[in-house]
Every structure is written in structure tokens, then in C-alpha cells.
Design a protein around this motif. Structure first.
Motif, PDB file in Angstrom:
ATOM      1  N   PHE A 134      56.196  27.698  50.027  1.00  0.00           N
ATOM      2  CA  PHE A 134      57.107  27.131  51.029  1.00  0.00           C
ATOM      3  C   PHE A 134      57.947  25.985  50.473  1.00  0.00           C
ATOM      4  N   ALA A 135      57.553  25.406  49.343  1.00  0.00           N
ATOM      5  CA  ALA A 135      58.256  24.242  48.794  1.00  0.00           C
ATOM      6  C   ALA A 135      59.145  24.581  47.600  1.00  0.00           C
ATOM      7  N   TRP A 136      59.284  25.856  47.258  1.00  0.00           N
ATOM      8  CA  TRP A 136      60.076  26.188  46.081  1.00  0.00           C
ATOM      9  C   TRP A 136      61.561  25.949  46.320  1.00  0.00           C
ATOM     10  N   SER A 137      62.293  25.836  45.230  1.00  0.00           N
ATOM     11  CA  SER A 137      63.743  25.632  45.229  1.00  0.00           C
ATOM     12  C   SER A 137      64.137  24.287  45.825  1.00  0.00           C
ATOM     13  N   ASN A 138      63.315  23.281  45.606  1.00  0.00           N
ATOM     14  CA  ASN A 138      63.635  21.927  46.044  1.00  0.00           C
ATOM     15  C   ASN A 138      63.943  21.005  44.872  1.00  0.00           C
ATOM     16  N   ARG A 139      64.128  21.573  43.691  1.00  0.00           N
ATOM     17  CA  ARG A 139      64.450  20.778  42.502  1.00  0.00           C
ATOM     18  C   ARG A 139      65.669  21.357  41.802  1.00  0.00           C
ATOM     19  N   GLY A 140      66.634  21.826  42.567  1.00  0.00           N
ATOM     20  CA  GLY A 140      67.829  22.419  41.998  1.00  0.00           C
ATOM     21  C   GLY A 140      67.679  23.923  41.875  1.00  0.00           C
ATOM     22  N   GLN A 141      68.707  24.564  41.365  1.00  0.00           N
ATOM     23  CA  GLN A 141      68.700  26.013  41.225  1.00  0.00           C
ATOM     24  C   GLN A 141      67.624  26.413  40.221  1.00  0.00           C
ATOM     25  N   ALA A 142      66.815  27.401  40.591  1.00  0.00           N
ATOM     26  CA  ALA A 142      65.704  27.793  39.736  1.00  0.00           C
ATOM     27  C   ALA A 142      65.279  29.224  40.026  1.00  0.00           C
ATOM     28  N   GLU A 143      64.569  29.805  39.044  1.00  0.00           N
ATOM     29  CA  GLU A 143      63.920  31.084  39.256  1.00  0.00           C
ATOM     30  C   GLU A 143      62.501  30.829  39.738  1.00  0.00           C
ATOM     31  N   MET A 144      61.923  31.808  40.409  1.00  0.00           N
ATOM     32  CA  MET A 144      60.570  31.666  40.941  1.00  0.00           C
ATOM     33  C   MET A 144      59.940  33.038  41.000  1.00  0.00           C
ATOM     34  N   THR A 145      58.617  33.063  40.863  1.00  0.00           N
ATOM     35  CA  THR A 145      57.889  34.294  41.113  1.00  0.00           C
ATOM     36  C   THR A 145      56.531  33.961  41.711  1.00  0.00           C
ATOM     37  N   ARG A 183      52.612  46.150  41.343  1.00  0.00           N
ATOM     38  CA  ARG A 183      51.432  46.858  40.815  1.00  0.00           C
ATOM     39  C   ARG A 183      50.986  46.188  39.513  1.00  0.00           C
ATOM     40  N   ASN A 184      49.681  45.992  39.356  1.00  0.00           N
ATOM     41  CA  ASN A 184      49.082  45.366  38.174  1.00  0.00           C
ATOM     42  C   ASN A 184      49.486  43.898  38.012  1.00  0.00           C
ATOM     43  N   GLN A 185      49.816  43.262  39.109  1.00  0.00           N
ATOM     44  CA  GLN A 185      50.144  41.843  39.088  1.00  0.00           C
ATOM     45  C   GLN A 185      49.297  41.116  40.130  1.00  0.00           C
ATOM     46  N   ILE A 186      49.173  39.812  39.948  1.00  0.00           N
ATOM     47  CA  ILE A 186      48.379  39.013  40.873  1.00  0.00           C
ATOM     48  C   ILE A 186      49.219  37.879  41.448  1.00  0.00           C
ATOM     49  N   ALA A 187      48.736  37.319  42.536  1.00  0.00           N
ATOM     50  CA  ALA A 187      49.289  36.108  43.122  1.00  0.00           C
ATOM     51  C   ALA A 187      48.126  35.137  43.296  1.00  0.00           C
ATOM     52  N   VAL A 188      48.444  33.871  43.461  1.00  0.00           N
ATOM     53  CA  VAL A 188      47.419  32.841  43.607  1.00  0.00           C
ATOM     54  C   VAL A 188      47.631  32.145  44.938  1.00  0.00           C
ATOM     55  N   LYS A 189      46.525  31.910  45.633  1.00  0.00           N
ATOM     56  CA  LYS A 189      46.623  31.164  46.884  1.00  0.00           C
ATOM     57  C   LYS A 189      45.447  30.211  46.983  1.00  0.00           C
ATOM     58  N   THR A 190      45.642  29.192  47.770  1.00  0.00           N
ATOM     59  CA  THR A 190      44.580  28.247  48.077  1.00  0.00           C
ATOM     60  C   THR A 190      44.541  28.123  49.593  1.00  0.00           C
ATOM     61  N   GLY A 191      43.437  28.564  50.173  1.00  0.00           N
ATOM     62  CA  GLY A 191      43.403  28.674  51.630  1.00  0.00           C
ATOM     63  C   GLY A 191      44.483  29.646  52.054  1.00  0.00           C
ATOM     64  N   PRO A 192      45.287  29.300  53.064  1.00  0.00           N
ATOM     65  CA  PRO A 192      46.351  30.196  53.500  1.00  0.00           C
ATOM     66  C   PRO A 192      47.664  30.023  52.735  1.00  0.00           C
ATOM     67  N   ILE A 193      47.699  29.086  51.783  1.00  0.00           N
ATOM     68  CA  ILE A 193      48.941  28.746  51.077  1.00  0.00           C
ATOM     69  C   ILE A 193      49.093  29.588  49.809  1.00  0.00           C
ATOM     70  N   VAL A 194      50.148  30.378  49.745  1.00  0.00           N
ATOM     71  CA  VAL A 194      50.487  31.158  48.555  1.00  0.00           C
ATOM     72  C   VAL A 194      51.286  30.255  47.622  1.00  0.00           C
ATOM     73  N   CYS A 195      50.994  30.349  46.326  1.00  0.00           N
ATOM     74  CA  CYS A 195      51.673  29.498  45.346  1.00  0.00           C
ATOM     75  C   CYS A 195      52.597  30.331  44.464  1.00  0.00           C
ATOM     76  N   CYS A 196      53.507  29.650  43.771  1.00  0.00           N
ATOM     77  CA  CYS A 196      54.446  30.320  42.886  1.00  0.00           C
ATOM     78  C   CYS A 196      54.678  29.461  41.647  1.00  0.00           C
ATOM     79  N   ILE A 197      55.214  30.079  40.617  1.00  0.00           N
ATOM     80  CA  ILE A 197      55.632  29.351  39.424  1.00  0.00           C
ATOM     81  C   ILE A 197      57.156  29.300  39.443  1.00  0.00           C
ATOM     82  N   GLU A 198      57.702  28.127  39.134  1.00  0.00           N
ATOM     83  CA  GLU A 198      59.149  27.934  39.120  1.00  0.00           C
ATOM     84  C   GLU A 198      59.630  27.597  37.722  1.00  0.00           C
ATOM     85  N   SER A 199      60.858  27.944  37.423  1.00  0.00           N
ATOM     86  CA  SER A 199      61.409  27.668  36.100  1.00  0.00           C
ATOM     87  C   SER A 199      61.424  26.179  35.735  1.00  0.00           C
TER      88      SER A 199
END
Length: 120
Positions: A101-112, A16-32
Motif C-alpha cells: 500500500f505504500a509503494w511509489s511514494n519515493r518518486g517514479q519506480a518499478e515494483m513487484t 507461476r513458480n513465484q512467491i509473495a511475502v506478507k506479514t499478517g494481512p499486509i502484502v509486501c513488495c520490492i521497489e527499485s
């Protein structure tokens, strides 16, 4: 593809009160790995007035399109379960969002995927 900001249903308390970002059908995330060292993923906020730009990166994570721009990092987080409410302090930080779909490919990390948004 058009970059879109989406929000989850308000009855889903965790987003609630948060957003996500997508481009076309691809959802994106921020990683540590794309944040300053020792930054907690919960300190990341999206700034509506700072646009994101799609960038094709053929040599990154097997060739993906990232979204580059400035996010805000909340700098006044304190310890403890309960805190007195104060006007938050933010610092702009230039970074990238990667396809979910490509997160966690650079070692252990947090993501949202979902981030609080600053509208001003």
C-alpha cells in the motif's frame, strides 16, 4: 506478526513458480529505490534460506513496518528474446521490502510483489 511466503495459483501464468511475502494481512513488495542503480526489477529473486526480519520504521513513508533481509540479484541476464539456458549467477543484496500500500511514494519506480524463488 508472522512473516509468510505465499504462492499464487499455478494456473495464473504470470505468477507461476513465484512467491509473495506478507506479514499478517499486509502484502509486501520490492521497489527499485531499494535496489542497486540500473537493476531491473526482473533480476530480483527470493532466497528461501535467507530469513526476513520485520523492522518498525516510524520515520519512513509515514511510519511503516518493512521487512529486511537479503534477496538475490541475477547477474547473467542477456539481451534478446531467446537465450540458451545456463546455470544462473546470483549476487546477494541486503535490502528491504515495503508494504504494497505504500509503494511509489519515493518518486517514479518499478515494483513487484511476486518474485521467483531459489530453494537451495
Amino acid at each position: 506478526m508472522e512473516i509468510q511466503i505465499i504462492e499464487g495459483h499455478p494456473r495464473i501464468e504470470e505468477i507461476r513458480n513465484q512467491i509473495a511475502v506478507k506479514t499478517g494481512p499486509i502484502v509486501c513488495c520490492i521497489e527499485s529505490p531499494d535496489l542497486p542503480e540500473h537493476t531491473n526489477i526482473l533480476e530480483v529473486y527470493f532466497h528461501k534460506k535467507r530469513p526476513l526480519v520485520a523492522k518498525q520504521q516510524p520515520d519512513f513513508l509515514g511510519g511503516v513496518t518493512t521487512l529486511e533481509g537479503e534477496l538475490l540479484l541475477r547477474k547473467d541476464n542477456s539481451e534478446g528474446m531467446y537465450r540458451t539456458v545456463q546455470t544462473p549467477e546470483f549476487e546477494a543484496y541486503k535490502t528491504q521490502l515495503v508494504p504494497y500500500f505504500a509503494w511509489s511514494n519515493r518518486g517514479q519506480a518499478e515494483m513487484t510483489v511476486f518474485m521467483p524463488i531459489v530453494w537451495e
